[in-house]
Design an enzyme around this catalytic site. Sequence first.
Site, mmCIF file in Angstrom:
data_model
loop_
_atom_site.group_PDB
_atom_site.id
_atom_site.type_symbol
_atom_site.label_atom_id
_atom_site.label_comp_id
_atom_site.label_asym_id
_atom_site.label_seq_id
_atom_site.Cartn_x
_atom_site.Cartn_y
_atom_site.Cartn_z
ATOM 1 N N HIS A 112 0.820 -1.221 0.000
ATOM 2 C CA HIS A 112 0.000 0.000 0.000
ATOM 3 C C HIS A 112 0.844 1.258 0.000
ATOM 4 C CE1 HIS A 112 -3.658 -2.350 1.785
ATOM 5 N NE2 HIS A 112 -3.456 -2.625 0.513
ATOM 6 N N CYS A 123 6.297 13.720 -13.585
ATOM 7 C CA CYS A 123 7.518 13.072 -14.133
ATOM 8 C C CYS A 123 7.769 11.711 -13.513
ATOM 9 C CB CYS A 123 8.731 13.988 -13.903
ATOM 10 S SG CYS A 123 9.198 14.164 -12.163
HETATM 11 C C1 BV8 Z 1 -7.648 -2.595 -5.554
HETATM 12 C C2 BV8 Z 1 -4.118 3.815 2.240
HETATM 13 C C3 BV8 Z 1 -7.838 -3.201 -7.784
HETATM 14 C C4 BV8 Z 1 -2.806 3.868 2.817
HETATM 15 C C5 BV8 Z 1 -5.408 1.828 2.238
HETATM 16 C C6 BV8 Z 1 -15.999 -4.820 -2.609
HETATM 17 C C7 BV8 Z 1 -15.572 -6.077 -2.222
HETATM 18 C C8 BV8 Z 1 -14.219 -6.404 -2.199
HETATM 19 C C9 BV8 Z 1 -13.259 -5.448 -2.548
HETATM 20 C C10 BV8 Z 1 -13.678 -4.212 -2.916
HETATM 21 C C11 BV8 Z 1 -15.037 -3.879 -2.950
HETATM 22 N N1 BV8 Z 1 -15.142 -2.595 -3.338
HETATM 23 C C12 BV8 Z 1 -13.893 -2.096 -3.558
HETATM 24 C C13 BV8 Z 1 -13.010 -3.073 -3.318
HETATM 25 C C14 BV8 Z 1 -11.546 -2.990 -3.432
HETATM 26 C C15 BV8 Z 1 -10.955 -2.219 -2.252
HETATM 27 C C16 BV8 Z 1 -11.398 -2.823 -0.943
HETATM 28 O O1 BV8 Z 1 -10.911 -3.858 -0.545
HETATM 29 N N2 BV8 Z 1 -12.354 -2.153 -0.265
HETATM 30 C C17 BV8 Z 1 -12.822 -2.689 1.001
HETATM 31 C C18 BV8 Z 1 -12.994 -1.570 1.996
HETATM 32 C C19 BV8 Z 1 -14.127 -3.446 0.734
HETATM 33 N N3 BV8 Z 1 -9.517 -2.368 -2.384
HETATM 34 C C20 BV8 Z 1 -8.826 -1.494 -3.126
HETATM 35 O O2 BV8 Z 1 -9.319 -0.517 -3.661
HETATM 36 C C21 BV8 Z 1 -7.361 -1.829 -3.329
HETATM 37 N N4 BV8 Z 1 -7.072 -1.760 -4.710
HETATM 38 O O3 BV8 Z 1 -8.453 -3.445 -5.244
HETATM 39 O O4 BV8 Z 1 -7.258 -2.359 -6.810
HETATM 40 C C22 BV8 Z 1 -7.526 -2.640 -9.066
HETATM 41 C C23 BV8 Z 1 -7.567 -3.499 -10.129
HETATM 42 C C24 BV8 Z 1 -7.284 -3.007 -11.349
HETATM 43 C C25 BV8 Z 1 -6.960 -1.666 -11.504
HETATM 44 C C26 BV8 Z 1 -6.930 -0.795 -10.415
HETATM 45 C C27 BV8 Z 1 -7.222 -1.290 -9.190
HETATM 46 C C28 BV8 Z 1 -6.468 -0.808 -2.629
HETATM 47 C C29 BV8 Z 1 -6.538 -1.023 -1.143
HETATM 48 C C30 BV8 Z 1 -5.531 -0.083 -0.439
HETATM 49 C C31 BV8 Z 1 -6.274 1.068 0.106
HETATM 50 N N5 BV8 Z 1 -5.396 1.871 0.951
HETATM 51 N N6 BV8 Z 1 -4.844 2.773 2.946
HETATM 52 C C32 BV8 Z 1 -2.910 4.485 4.180
HETATM 53 O O5 BV8 Z 1 -3.403 5.618 4.280
HETATM 54 O O6 BV8 Z 1 -2.475 3.799 5.115
HETATM 55 S S1 BV8 Z 1 -6.186 0.553 3.041
HETATM 56 C C33 BV8 Z 1 -5.980 0.624 4.722
HETATM 57 O O7 BV8 Z 1 -6.562 -0.576 5.220
HETATM 58 C C34 BV8 Z 1 -4.530 0.562 5.148
HETATM 59 O O8 BV8 Z 1 -3.626 0.439 4.082
HETATM 60 C C35 BV8 Z 1 -4.479 -0.709 5.987
HETATM 61 O O9 BV8 Z 1 -3.251 -1.307 5.898
HETATM 62 C C36 BV8 Z 1 -5.520 -1.499 5.319
HETATM 63 C C37 BV8 Z 1 -5.973 -2.719 6.050
HETATM 64 O O10 BV8 Z 1 -6.304 -2.349 7.375
HETATM 65 P P1 BV8 Z 1 -5.611 -3.197 8.559
HETATM 66 O O11 BV8 Z 1 -4.145 -3.090 8.410
HETATM 67 O O12 BV8 Z 1 -6.200 -4.567 8.591
HETATM 68 O O13 BV8 Z 1 -6.029 -2.365 9.841
HETATM 69 P P2 BV8 Z 1 -7.393 -2.500 10.658
HETATM 70 O O14 BV8 Z 1 -7.469 -1.334 11.574
HETATM 71 O O15 BV8 Z 1 -8.524 -2.756 9.711
HETATM 72 O O16 BV8 Z 1 -7.194 -3.838 11.514
HETATM 73 C C38 BV8 Z 1 -6.188 -3.881 12.515
HETATM 74 C C39 BV8 Z 1 -6.246 -5.268 13.138
HETATM 75 O O17 BV8 Z 1 -5.193 -5.344 14.119
HETATM 76 C C40 BV8 Z 1 -7.540 -5.551 13.864
HETATM 77 O O18 BV8 Z 1 -8.001 -6.852 13.495
HETATM 78 C C41 BV8 Z 1 -7.160 -5.535 15.350
HETATM 79 O O19 BV8 Z 1 -7.875 -6.490 16.100
HETATM 80 C C42 BV8 Z 1 -5.699 -5.918 15.297
HETATM 81 N N7 BV8 Z 1 -4.903 -5.393 16.407
HETATM 82 C C43 BV8 Z 1 -5.076 -4.229 17.089
HETATM 83 N N8 BV8 Z 1 -4.122 -4.123 18.044
HETATM 84 C C44 BV8 Z 1 -3.340 -5.221 17.948
HETATM 85 C C45 BV8 Z 1 -3.832 -6.038 16.909
HETATM 86 N N9 BV8 Z 1 -3.277 -7.217 16.588
HETATM 87 C C46 BV8 Z 1 -2.195 -7.613 17.304
HETATM 88 N N10 BV8 Z 1 -1.669 -6.884 18.301
HETATM 89 C C47 BV8 Z 1 -2.204 -5.696 18.653
HETATM 90 N N11 BV8 Z 1 -1.658 -4.992 19.662
#
Ligand code: BV8
Length: 243
Positions: A112, A123
């Site tokens: 990501h 560029c």
């Molecule tokens: C793409 C920007 C294709 C960077 C991010 C419908 C169904 C399926 C998919 C889609 C859909 N509609 C759209 C899509 C695709 C979409 C998507 O998946 N949407 C979701 C919301 C449904 N995906 C995309 O658009 C991706 N691109 O598919 O491109 C394509 C094909 C052809 C041509 C062009 C394109 C792009 C996805 C990237 C988006 N950018 N962020 C930034 O600002 O950081 S995503 C964002 O979420 C972050 O990057 C992050 O990394 C990512 C995932 O989140 P997590 O890391 O899991 O974090 P979260 O808070 O959710 O969870 C944390 C976990 O840790 C929890 O479970 C918690 O319990 C745990 N935790 C907490 N504390 C601890 C712990 N575990 C252990 N120890 C602890 N102490």
Amino acid sequence: MTESTPTIVILTGAGISKESGLDTFRDSDGIWAKVRIEDVATPEGFARNPTRVQEFYNARRAGLKDPKVVPNAAHEALARLEREWPGEVLLVTQNIDDLHERAGTKNLIHMHGELLKVRCEYCDALMDWADDLHTSTPCPHCGRKAGLRPHVVWFGEMPLGMDHTYEALDTCRLFVSIGTSGNVYPAAGFVQHVRYRGLAYSVELNLEPSQGTPLFDEVINGPATEVVPAFVDRILTSGIPES
Ligand code: BV8
């Protein structure tokens, strides 16, 4: 590294950096509780209000430079696994922080993007960038303004390093998912891909069950700084379980 030693693929998410002081996204105190994805993590949001998006990433860049934000025992355990495992260990992170690098991990894909890099849309120059970024900032390479953006993959944009990632997923014998809620694709689909290939043992290390939990061979819940070092010790001592 001997050719026959199995490859390990690790996926990490924001949960692995939580105990280093960085917010996750979907926890109750997470980033998406404070700002809307549509406003700050989509190309449309950037086109609509670039200043708003630059400020969002400027704040996160400044937060990452806080001296209190350092790699934790989980990041360090994964770097040790890479050093001591006799085969390849590929770490694919969804995180845009640099804590895996600072812990010593070398074989790393930021699918990501990276918070400490920016690129020019005119560029295509890609450069390290640790300070604030403003739309008025001219590109150091081509001199044009309003073209610099965070080197971060927004929703609807293609993640990075996917060819290399899927090559490793196709042949790995152990897939480990750490600190991710399994909401965002394609990362959330990696475990399904691995199961379909039928070669690898899959493990989820997370604070609590995730969207993908039912798909894993083994699930260990707990804070990353506890469960990750213990898991790395187990793999280095006993090897990879049969899938
Ligand atoms: C793409 C920007 C294709 C960077 C991010 C419908 C169904 C399926 C998919 C889609 C859909 N509609 C759209 C899509 C695709 C979409 C998507 O998946 N949407 C979701 C919301 C449904 N995906 C995309 O658009 C991706 N691109 O598919 O491109 C394509 C094909 C052809 C041509 C062009 C394109 C792009 C996805 C990237 C988006 N950018 N962020 C930034 O600002 O950081 S995503 C964002 O979420 C972050 O990057 C992050 O990394 C990512 C995932 O989140 P997590 O890391 O899991 O974090 P979260 O808070 O959710 O969870 C944390 C976990 O840790 C929890 O479970 C918690 O319990 C745990 N935790 C907490 N504390 C601890 C712990 N575990 C252990 N120890 C602890 N102490």
